[in-house]
Design a protein around this motif. Structure first.
Motif, short mmCIF file in Angstrom:
data_model
loop_
_atom_site.label_atom_id
_atom_site.label_comp_id
_atom_site.label_asym_id
_atom_site.label_seq_id
_atom_site.Cartn_x
_atom_site.Cartn_y
_atom_site.Cartn_z
N ASP A 106 58.21 24.94 72.20
CA ASP A 106 58.35 23.51 72.49
C ASP A 106 57.13 22.93 73.22
N GLU A 107 55.96 23.55 73.10
CA GLU A 107 54.77 23.04 73.79
C GLU A 107 54.19 21.84 73.08
N LEU A 108 53.80 20.85 73.84
CA LEU A 108 53.22 19.61 73.33
C LEU A 108 51.80 19.87 72.83
N LEU A 109 51.37 19.15 71.81
CA LEU A 109 50.06 19.36 71.20
C LEU A 109 48.93 19.22 72.21
N SER A 110 48.95 18.18 73.01
CA SER A 110 47.87 17.98 73.99
C SER A 110 47.87 19.08 75.04
N SER A 111 49.03 19.57 75.42
CA SER A 111 49.11 20.68 76.37
C SER A 111 48.52 21.95 75.77
N TRP A 112 48.77 22.16 74.49
CA TRP A 112 48.24 23.34 73.79
C TRP A 112 46.72 23.26 73.66
N VAL A 113 46.20 22.06 73.39
CA VAL A 113 44.74 21.87 73.29
C VAL A 113 44.09 22.20 74.64
N VAL A 114 44.70 21.78 75.73
CA VAL A 114 44.19 22.10 77.06
C VAL A 114 44.23 23.61 77.29
N ALA A 115 45.30 24.28 76.88
CA ALA A 115 45.42 25.73 77.04
C ALA A 115 44.35 26.46 76.22
N ILE A 116 44.06 25.97 75.02
CA ILE A 116 43.02 26.57 74.18
C ILE A 116 41.66 26.41 74.84
N ALA A 117 41.39 25.22 75.37
CA ALA A 117 40.11 24.98 76.04
C ALA A 117 39.98 25.88 77.27
N ARG A 118 41.02 26.01 78.06
CA ARG A 118 40.97 26.89 79.24
C ARG A 118 40.75 28.34 78.86
N ALA A 119 41.41 28.81 77.80
CA ALA A 119 41.27 30.20 77.37
C ALA A 119 39.85 30.50 76.91
#
Length: 184
Positions: A48-61
């Motif tokens: 249930d993760e939001l798209l913008s939250s996932w983009v931030v997680a990808i950038a952090r990783a």
């Protein structure tokens, strides 16, 4: 670092990863059997993760700024953060992100609020505000409205805190796990 006639400054891990990707893409080199556009680290989307939250997680990783990641993702021809990508995720963003994280575009599209609204409503507006979606109120890159509710206990006790798709829905007023009121 000097590459040909251009000077490419290495300012840190952020720019180093993106610079190496550009060099690999030009030369055709594919490290670890991946395409030149696939990121070295692509965390799986949480439930249930939001798209913008996932983009931030990808950038952090990948140890880069979100804006740098999005610029590399879609280039300068499309502006990403001046729109509500959770509500109106364009196909070029979904396609580019799917290629970056080595997933099918349908899996990436599930992270948008748009996918959830289509399940809930028989009439669907593809542009503008949805009836049950909290607006962000974006005006010249400024977010004038909160647009996202959150459960402080969920964010506190998650191993990796993330924003959920259901938190963008206006009728979602109580956390289903902690039974507390959502906050703005």
């Amino acid at each position: 670092m000097r590459l040909g006639h251009r000077l490419l400054p290495a300012r840190g891990p952020t720019d180093t990863v993106l610079r190496d990707m550009r060099i690999a893409q030009r030369s055709g080199y594919r490290p670890f059997g991946l395409s030149a556009r696939t990121l070295p680290h692509h965390p799986q989307r949480q439930d249930d993760e939001l798209l913008s939250s996932w983009v931030v997680a990808i950038a952090r990783a990948n140890d880069c700024k979100v804006h740098s990641l999005c610029s590399r993702l879609v280039g300068n021809q499309h502006v990403t953060w001046t729109r509500d990508i959770d509500r109106l995720a364009p196909s070029w963003l979904i396609q580019g992100l799917a290629e970056f994280v080595a997933q099918q575009p349908e899996q990436v599209a599930c992270a948008s609020v748009d996918a959830r609204v289509r399940l809930l409503s028989t009439t669907h507006e593809c542009m503008g505000w949805g009836k049950w979606v909290l607006p962000l109120g974006i005006w010249h890159r400024r977010r004038r409205l909160t647009g996202v509710q959150y459960c402080p206990l969920s964010l506190r006790f998650d191993a990796k805190p993330y924003v959920r798709v259901s938190w963008r829905l206006a009728f979602y007023t109580e956390c289903e796990w902690h039974h507390c009121m959502m906050r703005d």
